[in-house]
Design an enzyme around this catalytic site. Structure first.
Site, PDB file in Angstrom:
ATOM      1  N   ASP A  88       0.860  -1.193   0.000  1.00 39.75           N
ATOM      2  CA  ASP A  88       0.000   0.000   0.000  1.00 39.75           C
ATOM      3  C   ASP A  88       0.889   1.234   0.000  1.00 39.75           C
ATOM      4  O   ASP A  88       1.043   1.902   1.010  1.00 39.75           O
ATOM      5  CB  ASP A  88      -0.903  -0.042   1.238  1.00 39.75           C
ATOM      6  CG  ASP A  88      -1.955   1.061   1.206  1.00 39.75           C
ATOM      7  OD1 ASP A  88      -1.937   1.884   0.270  1.00 39.75           O
ATOM      8  OD2 ASP A  88      -2.790   1.090   2.123  1.00 39.75           O
TER       9      ASP A  88
ATOM     10  N   LYS B 102       0.302   3.605  -2.211  1.00 44.78           N
ATOM     11  CA  LYS B 102      -0.547   4.656  -2.814  1.00 44.78           C
ATOM     12  C   LYS B 102       0.275   5.447  -3.831  1.00 44.78           C
ATOM     13  O   LYS B 102       0.420   6.671  -3.737  1.00 44.78           O
ATOM     14  CB  LYS B 102      -1.146   5.561  -1.744  1.00 44.78           C
ATOM     15  CG  LYS B 102      -2.073   4.800  -0.805  1.00 44.78           C
ATOM     16  CD  LYS B 102      -2.818   5.706   0.135  1.00 44.78           C
ATOM     17  CE  LYS B 102      -3.665   4.930   1.111  1.00 44.78           C
ATOM     18  NZ  LYS B 102      -2.893   4.134   2.090  1.00 44.78           N
TER      19      LYS B 102
ATOM     20  N   ASP C  53       2.939   9.087  -8.575  1.00 44.51           N
ATOM     21  CA  ASP C  53       3.937  10.047  -9.070  1.00 44.51           C
ATOM     22  C   ASP C  53       3.830  10.149 -10.600  1.00 44.51           C
ATOM     23  O   ASP C  53       2.877   9.678 -11.211  1.00 44.51           O
ATOM     24  CB  ASP C  53       5.334   9.560  -8.621  1.00 44.51           C
ATOM     25  CG  ASP C  53       6.314  10.712  -8.429  1.00 44.51           C
ATOM     26  OD1 ASP C  53       6.334  11.627  -9.265  1.00 44.51           O
ATOM     27  OD2 ASP C  53       7.071  10.684  -7.425  1.00 44.51           O
TER      28      ASP C  53
HETATM   29  O1  NUP Z   1      -8.966   5.048   2.213  1.00 50.19           O
HETATM   30  C1  NUP Z   1      -8.154   4.325   2.762  1.00 50.19           C
HETATM   31  N1  NUP Z   1      -8.189   4.162   4.097  1.00 50.19           N
HETATM   32  C2  NUP Z   1      -7.312   3.359   4.789  1.00 50.19           C
HETATM   33  O2  NUP Z   1      -7.385   3.296   6.020  1.00 50.19           O
HETATM   34  C3  NUP Z   1      -7.182   3.603   2.032  1.00 50.19           C
HETATM   35  C4  NUP Z   1      -6.289   2.775   2.701  1.00 50.19           C
HETATM   36  N2  NUP Z   1      -5.386   2.098   1.998  1.00 50.19           N
HETATM   37  N3  NUP Z   1      -6.354   2.660   4.062  1.00 50.19           N
HETATM   38  C5  NUP Z   1      -5.403   1.753   4.742  1.00 50.19           C
HETATM   39  O3  NUP Z   1      -6.110   0.753   5.453  1.00 50.19           O
HETATM   40  C6  NUP Z   1      -4.509   2.465   5.761  1.00 50.19           C
HETATM   41  O4  NUP Z   1      -3.328   2.892   5.128  1.00 50.19           O
HETATM   42  C7  NUP Z   1      -4.271   1.382   6.797  1.00 50.19           C
HETATM   43  O5  NUP Z   1      -3.172   0.578   6.408  1.00 50.19           O
HETATM   44  C8  NUP Z   1      -5.512   0.516   6.728  1.00 50.19           C
HETATM   45  C9  NUP Z   1      -6.525   0.781   7.808  1.00 50.19           C
HETATM   46  O6  NUP Z   1      -6.011   0.503   9.069  1.00 50.19           O
HETATM   47  P1  NUP Z   1      -6.933   0.364  10.369  1.00 50.19           P
HETATM   48  O7  NUP Z   1      -7.750   1.604  10.475  1.00 50.19           O
HETATM   49  O8  NUP Z   1      -7.778  -0.862  10.179  1.00 50.19           O
HETATM   50  O9  NUP Z   1      -5.935   0.235  11.469  1.00 50.19           O
END
Ligand code: NUP
EC number: 4.1.1.23
Length: 222
Positions: A64, A66, A69
């Protein structure tokens, strides 16, 4: 594509060393379909540490980062991610077609799945104003699926109705962020991504089992 057995993806946001990470993951691996790693862990154990994880834990690894770039940097990163034994990568739709297309093609050739972030579990208003465009963009670029927020059930349902059954929907925001366990899948997602509700629990296995139970028997999801 991630093979679905349990529907649970672990968001492994920890600052543990490699040995502790491997022990934890091997102890929970039968309950999850994939391990999602991100910046926090990369910056803690480094690329070599990530490689040790992917070598030692027999699970799908989703990076992840994201990624969003310009085109050539995205391509460089895709190649590095592949070299670390990672199976899938999350990219930011907001980077746009010209910046994403080459990297997605390279990823596909290398066998790395790309999941496109098109809405965020908190904030992300710029995304939500352009949902239709970003979903179409992802489909035309050949992504494997989309990241859709468990905290926005209407977005999960809407994206599922737009993409049909050929794309995987992965849904973060379950637990600590407010999404009810089981409800994103009840609304059309394929996987729920859960981090802190499992990792910070006194009994991570039990916390994961509780979520799996909610996935199997979702109650009062709207
Ligand atoms: O919109 C997003 N929200 C989110 O929390 C997109 C994500 N990729 N995440 C990821 O999901 C965030 O980076 C983290 O790794 C995980 C959520 O973690 P938690 O809230 O369950 O601890």
């Amino acid at each position: 594509m991630i093979q679905r057995h349990t529907g649970l993806v672990l968001a492994f946001d920890v600052d543990w060393d490699v040995e502790k990470s491997i022990m934890f993951l091997n102890g929970i691996s039968d309950l999850i379909d994939a391990v999602k790693i991100g910046w926090y862990q990369l910056l803690t154990i480094g690329p070599q540490g990530i490689k040790e994880l992917t070598d030692s834990v027999n699970k799908y690894f989703l990076a992840d980062f994201k990624l969003g770039d310009v085109a050539h940097i995205n391509e460089y990163v895709v190649r590095k991610v592949y070299g670390l034994g990672i199976n899938g990568l999350i990219m930011h739709a907001v980077a746009g077609r010209d910046n994403l297309a080459t990297a997605i093609n390279v990823a596909r050739k290398l066998g790395v799945d790309v999941y496109l972030l098109i809405s965020m579990s908190s904030g992300g208003e710029l995304y939500d104003r352009n949902l239709d465009y970003n979903v179409s963009l992802g489909m035309s670029l050949g992504v494997s699926g989309f990241i859709v927020p468990a905290t926005k059930p209407n977005v999960v349902r809407q994206v599922r109705s737009m993409v049909g059954s050929n794309y995987q929907l992965l849904s973060p925001g379950v637990g600590v962020q407010g999404g009810k366990p089981g409800c994103a899948i009840a609304n059309g997602a394929d996987f729920e991504i859960v981090g802190r509700s499992i990792i910070n629990s006194e009994s991570p296995r039990q916390a994961a089992l509780n979520i799996l139970n909610a996935i199997r028997n979702p109650i009062s999801c709207s």
